[in-house]
Design an enzyme around this catalytic site. Structure first.
Site, mmCIF file in Angstrom:
data_model
loop_
_atom_site.group_PDB
_atom_site.id
_atom_site.type_symbol
_atom_site.label_atom_id
_atom_site.label_comp_id
_atom_site.label_asym_id
_atom_site.label_seq_id
_atom_site.Cartn_x
_atom_site.Cartn_y
_atom_site.Cartn_z
ATOM 1 N NE ARG A 21 62.744 85.810 9.633
ATOM 2 C CZ ARG A 21 63.460 86.913 9.788
ATOM 3 N NH1 ARG A 21 63.134 88.019 9.151
ATOM 4 N NH2 ARG A 21 64.499 86.932 10.593
ATOM 5 C CG ASN A 39 60.384 86.627 12.217
ATOM 6 O OD1 ASN A 39 60.043 85.543 11.761
ATOM 7 N ND2 ASN A 39 61.573 86.837 12.739
#
Length: 92
Positions: A21, A39
């Site tokens: 990320r 996520n």
């Protein structure tokens, strides 16, 4: 003038707990996109990016490329019109 679009992508593979990320946010900011990455409970990472179609396609190519953290086994995306917009690109 470039049409602004939203690309929503779901990235499969070993992409959680490997800095994916953070890496995605850094690439999106370099390109000039707004949106977020998060996520998902099933192990995938969701990426929502807004900007020109060419810039969104550039991010998708990077997500599919060999230099991502972890190991990407697939990326599925859908395209739509932009929503209310995002002020920047964040990690959720």
């Amino acid at each position: 003038m470039h049409e602004h679009v939203r690309a929503t992508a779901w990235v499969r593979g070993r992409v959680q707990q490997v800095g994916f990320r953070w890496w995605t946010r850094a690439r999106a900011l370099e390109i000039g996109l707004t949106g977020y990455t998060s996520n998902l409970d099933d192990g995938r990472v969701q990426v929502v990016a807004e900007g020109s179609r060419a810039d969104c396609e550039r991010l998708l190519a990077l997500l599919r490329g060999p230099d991502t953290p972890g190991r990407v086994t697939g990326v599925t995306e859908i395209w739509s019109a932009t929503g209310a917009g995002y002020p920047d690109f964040e990690i959720r």
